[in-house]
Design an enzyme around this catalytic site. Structure first.
Site, PDB file in Angstrom:
ATOM      1  CB  SER A 152      41.584  10.532  60.319  1.00  0.00           C
ATOM      2  OG  SER A 152      40.601  11.061  60.864  1.00  0.00           O
ATOM      3  CG  ASN A 183      32.391   3.295  55.122  1.00  0.00           C
ATOM      4  OD1 ASN A 183      31.400   3.175  54.714  1.00  0.00           O
ATOM      5  ND2 ASN A 183      32.467   3.324  56.562  1.00  0.00           N
ATOM      6  CD1 TRP A 184      33.447   5.422  48.736  1.00  0.00           C
ATOM      7  CD2 TRP A 184      31.888   5.033  47.303  1.00  0.00           C
ATOM      8  NE1 TRP A 184      34.049   5.055  47.635  1.00  0.00           N
ATOM      9  CE2 TRP A 184      33.057   4.930  46.574  1.00  0.00           C
ATOM     10  CE3 TRP A 184      30.935   4.719  46.358  1.00  0.00           C
ATOM     11  CZ2 TRP A 184      33.599   4.418  45.428  1.00  0.00           C
ATOM     12  CZ3 TRP A 184      31.008   4.283  45.118  1.00  0.00           C
ATOM     13  CH2 TRP A 184      32.367   4.245  44.595  1.00  0.00           C
ATOM     14  CE  LYS A 185      32.499   6.612  57.387  1.00  0.00           C
ATOM     15  NZ  LYS A 185      33.014   7.387  58.671  1.00  0.00           N
ATOM     16  N   GLY A 244      36.262   9.375  54.510  1.00  0.00           N
ATOM     17  CA  GLY A 244      36.393  10.619  53.856  1.00  0.00           C
ATOM     18  C   GLY A 244      37.109  10.612  52.687  1.00  0.00           C
ATOM     19  N   GLY A 299      36.679  10.421  61.043  1.00  0.00           N
ATOM     20  CA  GLY A 299      36.179  11.852  60.596  1.00  0.00           C
ATOM     21  C   GLY A 299      36.664  12.986  61.347  1.00  0.00           C
ATOM     22  CG  HIS A 354      31.298   2.105  60.586  1.00  0.00           C
ATOM     23  ND1 HIS A 354      30.933   3.064  61.103  1.00  0.00           N
ATOM     24  CD2 HIS A 354      32.374   2.132  59.993  1.00  0.00           C
ATOM     25  CE1 HIS A 354      31.765   4.109  60.756  1.00  0.00           C
ATOM     26  NE2 HIS A 354      32.841   3.504  60.165  1.00  0.00           N
ATOM     27  CD  GLU A 404      36.587   1.943  60.661  1.00  0.00           C
ATOM     28  OE1 GLU A 404      37.063   2.548  59.736  1.00  0.00           O
ATOM     29  OE2 GLU A 404      35.259   2.014  60.819  1.00  0.00           O
ATOM     30  CD  GLU A 445      30.089   6.691  60.938  1.00  0.00           C
ATOM     31  OE1 GLU A 445      29.713   6.217  59.570  1.00  0.00           O
ATOM     32  OE2 GLU A 445      30.991   7.388  60.977  1.00  0.00           O
TER      33      GLU A 445
END
Ligand code: PGA
Length: 252
Positions: A214, A10-12, A236, A174, A98, A168, A100
């Site tokens: 993470s 997931n490159w966000k 990440g 993160g 997600h 998650e 976020e």
């Protein structure tokens, strides 16, 4: 039977078109053993097309996902992107729900459920994310929170063959803090048992449940070695080829 692992990046909101393409090309030429694992990358909307083209050029083994999607077909929804647009840009998956999206953009379980249904009906496969906050975990409500998100996200979805669930924990995303393999496994088992209850034993048995939060090359082997952990959703550590490959090749 152990399910085929899926390692998803997931490159966000990271990587411009050129660096996304370069990373995709590096992954395509890294000799990944696709017979034993599936790999997916999720660039930003604007970079789906060039990344999907690069992946096609590189053998077409890596799947491309959107990070979000809107549930309407078309119309006056400024800033939104539909399932058919995502497909026409070359993606075959979308991440939905997600944390976020939930926390920063106020997405509700009802919104996410509409998106899940729309994506599946348009032929996109879905990674549905669920996870508890630290507060919910400390209050002893982690399992209840996660199962509610999974249940509401999948409401009215009968066939789970194009669905993957990602657990998650919000406090692990993160932050460098990972759930212990045992805690993650316990949650994954709870999710699988719940899916057996609300759908069927067979649907639960074949459902892939990814862990995210993470994940690094150093902890991927232990997490992915657990019976009910069928892959990873990596943020990440998916932005650099060497690190992401260290996770993709977790048992090598
Ligand atoms: P992280 O993100 O690997 O950077 O913790 C995971 C995710 O949010 O999907």
């Amino acid at each position: 039977m152990k399910r085929k692992p899926l390692i998803a990046g997931n490159w966000k909101m990271n990587l411009d078109a050129a660096s996304g393409v370069a990373l995709a090309e590096e992954l395509c030429s890294a000799g990944i053993d696709f017979a034993s694992r599936d790999v997916l990358v999720a660039p930003s909307f604007t970079n789906i097309y060039p990344v999907a083209e690069a992946v096609k050029e590189g053998g077409g083994k890596i799947a491309v996902a959107a990070q979000n999607m809107y549930f309407e077909d078309s119309g006056a929804f400024t800033g939104e992107v539909s399932a058919s647009m995502i497909k026409s840009a070359g993606a075959s998956w979308t991440i939905l729900g997600h944390s976020e999206r939930r926390a920063i953009f106020g997405e509700t379980d009802a919104d996410i459920n509409k998106k899940v249904k729309k994506a599946l009906s348009e032929g996109l496969s879905v990674i549905l994310c669920a996870g508890e906050t630290l507060w919910e975990r400390e209050a002893g409500a982690a399992v209840e929170t996660v199962l509610a998100q999974v249940g509401k996200g999948l409401e009215g979805v009968k066939d789970l063959k194009n669905v993957v669930v990602a657990y998650e924990p919000v406090w692990a995303i993160g932050t460098g803090r990972t759930a212990s393999a045992a805690d993650a496994e316990a949650m994954h088992k709870a999710i699988r048992n719940y899916v057996a209850e609300i759908r069927s034993a067979a649907a639960a048995e074949s459902l892939r449940i990814l862990y995210g939060g993470s994940v690094k090359p150093e902890n991927a082997g232990e997490l992915l070695g657990m019976d009910n952990i069928d892959g990873a959703l990596v943020g990440g550590a998916s932005l650099k080829a060497a690190q992401f490959l260290g996770i993709i090749n977790f048992d090598k």
